[in-house]
Enzyme design. Structure first.
Site, PDB file in Angstrom:
ATOM      1  N   PHE A  51       0.880  -1.172   0.000  1.00 49.61           N
ATOM      2  CA  PHE A  51       0.000   0.000   0.000  1.00 49.61           C
ATOM      3  C   PHE A  51       0.916   1.220   0.000  1.00 49.61           C
ATOM      4  CE2 PHE A  51      -2.741   3.050   2.226  1.00 49.61           C
ATOM      5  CZ  PHE A  51      -3.996   2.767   1.730  1.00 49.61           C
ATOM      6  N   LEU A  82       1.274   4.862  -0.193  1.00 50.34           N
ATOM      7  CA  LEU A  82       0.644   6.180  -0.084  1.00 50.34           C
ATOM      8  C   LEU A  82       1.651   7.205   0.454  1.00 50.34           C
ATOM      9  CD1 LEU A  82      -2.106   7.776  -0.143  1.00 50.34           C
ATOM     10  CD2 LEU A  82      -2.419   7.101   2.239  1.00 50.34           C
ATOM     11  N   SER A  96       0.700  12.189   7.629  1.00 52.24           N
ATOM     12  CA  SER A  96      -0.678  12.419   8.092  1.00 52.24           C
ATOM     13  C   SER A  96      -1.472  13.191   7.045  1.00 52.24           C
ATOM     14  CB  SER A  96      -0.663  13.199   9.409  1.00 52.24           C
ATOM     15  OG  SER A  96      -0.146  12.386  10.435  1.00 52.24           O
ATOM     16  N   ILE A  99       7.237   1.813   3.121  1.00 46.88           N
ATOM     17  CA  ILE A  99       6.318   0.895   2.456  1.00 46.88           C
ATOM     18  C   ILE A  99       6.520  -0.525   3.000  1.00 46.88           C
ATOM     19  CG2 ILE A  99       5.563  -0.043   0.237  1.00 46.88           C
ATOM     20  CD1 ILE A  99       5.012   3.049   0.756  1.00 46.88           C
ATOM     21  N   GLU A 154      -0.882   3.564   9.692  1.00 45.71           N
ATOM     22  CA  GLU A 154      -2.284   3.613   9.228  1.00 45.71           C
ATOM     23  C   GLU A 154      -3.064   4.705   9.960  1.00 45.71           C
ATOM     24  OE1 GLU A 154      -4.198   0.053   8.060  1.00 45.71           O
ATOM     25  OE2 GLU A 154      -2.341  -0.832   7.334  1.00 45.71           O
ATOM     26  N   THR A 164      -1.895   8.089  12.744  1.00 43.39           N
ATOM     27  CA  THR A 164      -1.486   8.249  14.144  1.00 43.39           C
ATOM     28  C   THR A 164      -2.734   8.362  15.036  1.00 43.39           C
ATOM     29  OG1 THR A 164      -1.535  10.638  13.863  1.00 43.39           O
ATOM     30  CG2 THR A 164       0.594   9.560  13.476  1.00 43.39           C
TER      31      THR A 164
END
Ligand code: COS
Length: 380
Positions: A123, A125, A132, A157, A363, A365
């Site tokens: 994933f 991102l 954040s 990652i 995923e 904070t």
């Protein structure tokens, strides 16, 4: 309200507990010490159906529902937190492709994520300047003939060096922030996908974490997942489910901390009796057990909502917020109960202390979870 597991859910728990106890737990300290990636065990887990627990069988999945997934993940985390990290992210990737992909994409990509030689999905991102604030990402994708060409870098990652399919977010328009982002699927070995620095982490040391560079990385037009410029919502919806995964992981680590604390409190003798007879130790264990039950309930409730197709974003954030903070209190107390021994690598509570730390960070904070919860209360 029925708090009992169904026969199928109980079967999943029994099967995974058995596998995790026999195959994952014995390797956990070794992975932590060496940083080795447990590819063989992940292949065994894929064969048991643990990498695509919420995708249909026609794509290689074994759909058992979000509750059974949560229970299974906690069992894996209880035995080896590193392995549970790979399991949760891979399930999240498989689900995102299933939810947003076309039939052709599902058939082409999901079997690779949940099975095969590298039953692993990544994933992608986060970037160095967008953690954040995920919508601030700057990796770019431009259309060129029959291809998309990706340029940019990602960091942190999970298992990026081993994934068969990486879902990658990139900017595809000049529209501000979330509005100009699309989601792509990049296959392992694609030219221009460069695996970078391997992070030397505090915990989860058996889960490979790398930076990635996309250097004119060319992928087919058909690898766009969902709508062009509609990718940010895919990330947010996937993370809603992913947060149930991290919460389940925290529950599993907490259970391990409690198991070890109770065991030690019964055998460690001081002042002529087992330390478990002292109120100071009893209170720590009682708090740990109570918070574990609270964390488990929040987690399973979020999973139940997801399974029953009800909104669950807020509940997933509440579960992740509470479980991740509670597991850090639990591992701190587990080390306290073990005293000086708990500070050494000879005893597993030291590893749990480090493994738990990331749960309030990745995923989203704890601060982001609070933001998600408060926004829904105040702005809706
Ligand atoms: N489900 C569906 N859509 C969602 C969503 C969700 N859970 N959350 C946001 N969206 C949509 C919004 O509705 C909005 O759509 P519209 O433009 O059509 O209105 C769009 O996404 C942008 O949302 P928003 O304005 O809330 O975006 P922000 O930039 O303010 O970011 C947060 C929102 C902070 C919640 C998001 O950036 C986030 O989750 N950050 C943490 C990222 C993270 O967890 N990183 C870890 C990576 S993996 S280790």
């Amino acid at each position: 309200m029925d708090w009992n597991l169904t026969a199928d859910q109980q079967m999943v728990v029994d099967m995974v507990r058995d596998f995790a106890t026999n195959e994952l737990k014995p390797l956990a300290a070794h992975l932590d010490r060496t940083g080795e990636f447990p590819l063989e065990n992940l292949r065994k887990m894929a064969a048991l159906g643990l990498m695509g627990m919420n995708v249909p069988a026609e794509y290689g999945g074994s759909p058992v529902g979000a509750v059974a997934f949560s229970l299974a993940l906690s069992e894996v985390a209880r035995a080896c937190a590193s392995t549970s990290c790979t399991m949760t992210v891979t399930n999240m990737v498989a689900e995102a492709i299933n939810h947003f992909g076309t039939e052709e994409q599902r058939l082409a990509f999901i079997p690779k994520v949940v099975g095969g030689d590298y039953p692993i999905g990544s994933f992608c991102l986060t970037e160095s300047q967008s953690g954040s604030d995920a919508a601030a990402l700057s990796t770019k994708a431009v259309r060129d003939g029959q291809s998309w060409v990706l340029n940019g870098s990602k960091i942190f990652i999970s298992h990026g060096a081993y994934a068969s399919v990486l879902v990658v977010w990139a900017r595809t328009s000049d529209a501000p922030k979330a509005k100009g982002i699309s989601c792509f699927m990049v296959e392992r070995g694609t030219p221009g996908l460069i695996i970078g620095k391997h992070e030397d982490k505090m915990g989860l040391r058996g889960s490979n974490t790398v930076s990635l560079t996309f250097d004119n990385c060319r992928i087919p037009l058909g690898n766009l997942l969902g709508e062009e410029n509609g990718g940010f919502k895919i990330a947010m919806m996937a993370l809603d489910g992913g947060r149930i995964g991290i919460s389940s992981q925290a529950v599993g680590i907490m259970q391990a901390a409690l198991d070890l604390s109770v065991e030690y409190a019964k055998i460690r003798q001081q002042f002529g009796q087992a330390i478990g007879r002292f109120e100071a130790i009893q209170w720590m264990i009682a708090n740990m057990a109570t918070e574990l039950e609270a964390a488990r309930s929040l987690t399973l409730r979020a999973a139940w909502l997801k399974e029953n197709r009800q909104p669950f974003s807020q509940e997933a954030s509440m579960a992740k917020l509470y479980s991740s903070e509670a597991v850090n209190r639990a591992v701190k107390n587990a080390v306290q109960i073990y005293g000086g021994y708990g500070y050494t690598k000879e005893y597993p509570v030291e590893r749990l202390f480090r493994d738990a730390r990331v749960t309030t960070l990745y995923e989203g904070t704890s601060e982001i979870q609070r933001l998600v919860i408060a926004r829904q209360l105040i702005e809706e």
